[in-house]
Motif scaffolding. Structure first.
Motif, mmCIF file in Angstrom:
data_model
loop_
_atom_site.group_PDB
_atom_site.id
_atom_site.type_symbol
_atom_site.label_atom_id
_atom_site.label_comp_id
_atom_site.label_asym_id
_atom_site.label_seq_id
_atom_site.Cartn_x
_atom_site.Cartn_y
_atom_site.Cartn_z
ATOM 1 N N MET A 88 0.660 -1.400 0.056
ATOM 2 C CA MET A 88 0.603 -0.173 -0.312
ATOM 3 C C MET A 88 0.978 1.141 0.074
ATOM 4 N N PHE A 89 0.052 2.310 -0.687
ATOM 5 C CA PHE A 89 1.186 3.315 -0.737
ATOM 6 C C PHE A 89 2.053 3.453 -1.281
ATOM 7 N N LYS A 90 2.391 2.497 -2.917
ATOM 8 C CA LYS A 90 3.553 2.604 -3.533
ATOM 9 C C LYS A 90 2.818 3.104 -5.006
ATOM 10 N N ASN A 91 2.793 1.962 -5.578
ATOM 11 C CA ASN A 91 2.555 2.022 -6.715
ATOM 12 C C ASN A 91 1.013 1.578 -7.639
ATOM 13 N N GLN A 92 0.414 0.654 -6.539
ATOM 14 C CA GLN A 92 -0.609 0.123 -7.147
ATOM 15 C C GLN A 92 -1.866 1.414 -6.216
ATOM 16 N N SER A 93 -3.161 1.159 -6.715
ATOM 17 C CA SER A 93 -3.922 1.941 -5.682
ATOM 18 C C SER A 93 -4.587 0.867 -5.291
ATOM 19 N N LEU A 94 -5.109 1.942 -3.436
ATOM 20 C CA LEU A 94 -5.751 0.785 -2.252
ATOM 21 C C LEU A 94 -6.394 0.379 -3.186
ATOM 22 N N GLU A 95 -7.836 0.493 -4.045
ATOM 23 C CA GLU A 95 -8.998 -0.275 -4.228
ATOM 24 C C GLU A 95 -7.796 -1.475 -5.138
ATOM 25 N N SER A 96 -7.124 -0.977 -6.149
ATOM 26 C CA SER A 96 -6.288 -3.189 -6.549
ATOM 27 C C SER A 96 -5.801 -3.736 -5.618
#
Length: 113
Positions: A88-96
């Motif tokens: 979390m909080f890197k490149n991907q969205s939280l939803e994904s």
């Protein structure tokens, strides 16, 4: 109590992993995560809870559902959850990240067939 059982208790019961870091120093077992990663997991959980409580709650709901289905991989449940929180909080969205984690419920080793 084994280290993984203590870790699982901290994850499931939303206890502060900083306390776990201190507690495990007295246990002569090797953990999956180093202290830095454990603190990052805790910080990500706190940030997620404050910035997106809906995803925070959904992540825990999936964890509990996985535990309820218990397909014999109990050691991995809390570890897998923690690995997702680290993303979390890197490149991907939280939803994904949530959707990917939720998809583990559809995995052939998780489904009730």
């Amino acid at each position: 109590m084994l280290l993984i059982e203590i870790f699982t208790d901290y994850i499931r019961n939303k206890k502060d992993l900083r306390e776990y870091v201190e507690r495990r120093k007295d246990i002569n077992e090797r953990g999956e995560f180093n202290d830095t990663k454990l603190i990052q997991i805790q910080e990500n959980l706190e940030r997620l809870k404050s910035e997106n409580p809906e995803i925070y709650n959904k992540m825990y709901e999936v964890l509990e559902e996985i535990i309820q289905q218990d397909k014999g991989q109990f050691v991995d449940y809390s570890l897998d959850f923690a690995r997702e929180i680290l993303k979390m909080f890197k490149n991907q969205s939280l939803e994904s990240i949530y959707e990917e984690y939720k998809d583990t419920l559809k995995h052939k080793y998780q489904t009730l067939n």
